[in-house]
Design an enzyme around this catalytic site. Structure first.
Site, PDB file in Angstrom:
ATOM      1  CG  HIS A 207      -1.978   1.037   1.186  1.00  9.11           C
ATOM      2  ND1 HIS A 207      -1.740   2.362   1.489  1.00  9.11           N
ATOM      3  CD2 HIS A 207      -3.280   0.951   0.834  1.00  9.11           C
ATOM      4  CE1 HIS A 207      -2.867   3.041   1.348  1.00  9.11           C
ATOM      5  NE2 HIS A 207      -3.819   2.209   0.948  1.00  9.11           N
ATOM      6  CB  CYS A 245      -4.196   3.540  -2.277  1.00  4.48           C
ATOM      7  SG  CYS A 245      -5.337   4.509  -1.266  1.00  4.48           S
ATOM      8  CG  HIS A 274      -7.166   0.638  -1.445  1.00  6.87           C
ATOM      9  ND1 HIS A 274      -6.510   0.896  -0.272  1.00  6.87           N
ATOM     10  CD2 HIS A 274      -7.459  -0.686  -1.445  1.00  6.87           C
ATOM     11  CE1 HIS A 274      -6.392  -0.240   0.419  1.00  6.87           C
ATOM     12  NE2 HIS A 274      -6.943  -1.216  -0.276  1.00  6.87           N
ATOM     13  CG  ASP A 319      -9.151   3.590   0.563  1.00  5.34           C
ATOM     14  OD1 ASP A 319      -9.382   3.037   1.643  1.00  5.34           O
ATOM     15  OD2 ASP A 319      -8.002   3.832   0.175  1.00  5.34           O
ATOM     16  CG  HIS A 320     -10.392   6.410   3.958  1.00  2.00           C
ATOM     17  ND1 HIS A 320      -9.340   7.235   4.240  1.00  2.00           N
ATOM     18  CD2 HIS A 320      -9.978   5.163   4.271  1.00  2.00           C
ATOM     19  CE1 HIS A 320      -8.338   6.524   4.704  1.00  2.00           C
ATOM     20  NE2 HIS A 320      -8.686   5.260   4.723  1.00  2.00           N
ATOM     21  CE1 TYR A 333     -11.685   1.192   5.285  1.00  2.00           C
ATOM     22  CE2 TYR A 333     -10.609   2.631   6.872  1.00  2.00           C
ATOM     23  CZ  TYR A 333     -10.570   1.874   5.731  1.00  2.00           C
ATOM     24  OH  TYR A 333      -9.409   1.799   4.994  1.00  2.00           O
TER      25      TYR A 333
HETATM   26  C1  CS2 Z   1      -5.964   1.948   4.229  1.00  2.00           C
HETATM   27  C2  CS2 Z   1      -4.627   1.773   4.884  1.00  2.00           C
HETATM   28  O1  CS2 Z   1      -7.452   3.117   5.434  1.00  2.00           O
HETATM   29  C3  CS2 Z   1      -6.569   3.188   4.604  1.00  2.00           C
HETATM   30  O2  CS2 Z   1      -6.142   4.167   4.015  1.00  2.00           O
HETATM   31  O3  CS2 Z   1      -5.936   1.946   2.866  1.00  2.00           O
HETATM   32  O4  CS2 Z   1      -4.722   1.977   6.249  1.00  2.00           O
HETATM   33  C4  CS2 Z   1      -4.134   0.403   4.604  1.00  2.00           C
HETATM   34  O5  CS2 Z   1      -5.017  -0.503   5.182  1.00  2.00           O
HETATM   35  C5  CS2 Z   1      -2.787   0.079   5.121  1.00  2.00           C
HETATM   36  O6  CS2 Z   1      -1.873   1.089   4.858  1.00  2.00           O
HETATM   37  C6  CS2 Z   1      -2.308  -1.202   4.499  1.00  2.00           C
HETATM   38  O7  CS2 Z   1      -1.325  -1.734   5.260  1.00  2.00           O
HETATM   39 MN    MN Z   2      -5.961   2.858   0.592  1.00  2.00          MN
END
Ligand code: CS2
Ligand code: MN
Length: 360
Positions: A207, A245, A274, A319-320, A333
């Site tokens: 990531h 991401c 992501h 993602d978020h 989340y």
């Molecule tokens: C995730 C990261 O919430 C997020 O942004 O994409 O926390 C991700 O889970 C970690 O960096 C992966 O190890």
């Molecule tokens: Mn991410």
């Protein structure tokens, strides 16, 4: 593309598998064990129980996010070999229950970082926010304490209390680790887990660093095209891959996300996508937004089109998301905004597919 949804497990998530199952188009859950301390082997019985509960809900568990990497591995300490051995065993165990991809990160000490977890938006919703002008002068210990207080009682991923209690000490140890050293330590890690990945047929997907620049004097290396290229070459194998991401890399406007998807996707190195949007309000200042292109700074059509054009068959997740409709959940989340995000991304995909080849 296979649409998935991150789930923090029965104990740690406000959302249930039966709710995830009802989001149109979701076939799998992105899961993890949250009660295994960093560095220990993920035991077979717990992994099997997680897989069984996910499958009972009609979903698949083919992606894990994250198996966190012990700080000693990132620091390159002699004790790393024991933790790498444990990591290898976790990979083997996960492969046995059908896991195909492990998302992980190599960020020193912190995972993603924001200064506000509930930044108010004009429509009454709130979202995660990052403002470098604030973050750069902040005492990291205080930032972690304050953020923990405002996170609706949830522990943020990678910010487990046991890791943070040694924060000052760990900072000291990083004084000898610069970017090149961190790359060396990552190479050592990847080289030593590769045969376990091959045996288990589990692909690693790193990531990106979030945000993608150094913070508090700590190095960060998964930040830009050049470094991603260096990373995939560290170990030239499809098992050494990426989680692309959009929100993390995209926080630096010099990173052109559709271009990165096309470039590394054609190499066969993207195993997990992501997809999230964010809105800039100054240099190194952004808040996250709904997934809709017009609500943020990214062109989500171009992002999905890039995945479509490379013939992406890997895993994608929203993602978020924002906190909307009064939901109380782990920041970033919640159920509602991520579910809306999925509906939108699926809509883009269907339209691109029909326009390209009539949906055949
Ligand atoms: C995730 C990261 O919430 C997020 O942004 O994409 O926390 C991700 O889970 C970690 O960096 C992966 O190890
Ligand atoms: Mn991410």
């Amino acid at each position: 593309m296979k649409m998935t949804f991150r789930w923090f497990g029965e104990k740690d998530d406000s959302i249930g598998l039966e709710q995830i199952r009802q989001i149109p188009g979701v076939t799998g859950v992105v899961g993890a064990l949250y009660d295994v301390p960093v560095g220990e082997v993920w035991p077979m019985d717990k992994i099997t129980a997680l897989r069984d509960s996910v499958e009972k809900a009609g979903l698949k568990l083919e992606v894990i996010e994250s198996v966190n990497v012990h700080e000693d591995i990132k620091l390159g300490l002699p004790s790393r070999d024991k933790y790498i051995e444990n990591y290898r065993q976790s990979i083997i165990n996960l492969g046995k229950v059908g896991v195909k991809v492990i998302c992980y990160n190599f960020m020193p000490i912190f995972d993603w970082l924001r200064n506000d977890l509930a930044y108010p938006l004009p429509d009454g919703s709130n979202a995660l926010c990052y403002n470098h002008a604030i973050v750069k002068d902040i005492d990291p210990v205080k930032l972690v304490e304050d953020t923990a207080k405002s996170s609706n009682g949830f522990t943020l991923p990678g910010w487990e209390p046991e890791r943070l209690s040694e924060l000052k000490d760990t900072f000291e140890k990083y004084k000898n680790v610069d970017e090149d050293k961190l790359f060396d330590n990552l190479k050592y890690f990847l080289e030593n887990i590769l045969s376990a990945c091959e045996e288990a047929d589990v692909k690693m997907a790193i990531h990106p660093d979030d945000p993608p620049w150094p913070l508090f004097g700590l190095p960060r290396i998964v930040t830009c095209k050049e470094n991603l290229e260096r990373l995939v070459k560290l170990v030239d194998s499809p098992y050494n891959g990426l989680t692309l991401c959009s929100g993390s890399l995209g926080a630096n406007p010099e990173n052109n996300i559709p271009e990165l998807i096309r470039y590394f996707g054609k190499m066969g190195r993207i195993h997990f996508g992501h997809v999230r949007n964010l809105k800039f309000f100054g240099e190194r200042k952004f808040h996250e937004s709904s997934h809709l292109s017009s609500d943020g700074s990214f062109d989500m059509y171009e992002i999905m089109k890039a995945y479509y054009d490379i013939g992406f068959t890997g895993y994608i997740r929203p993602d978020h998301g924002r906190m909307i409709w009064g939901e109380k959940a782990r920041p970033g989340y919640g159920l509602y905004d991520r579910a809306l995000g999925i509906a939108y991304l699926n809509g883009l995909w269907e339209a691109i597919d029909k326009l390209t080849n009539g949906g055949k």
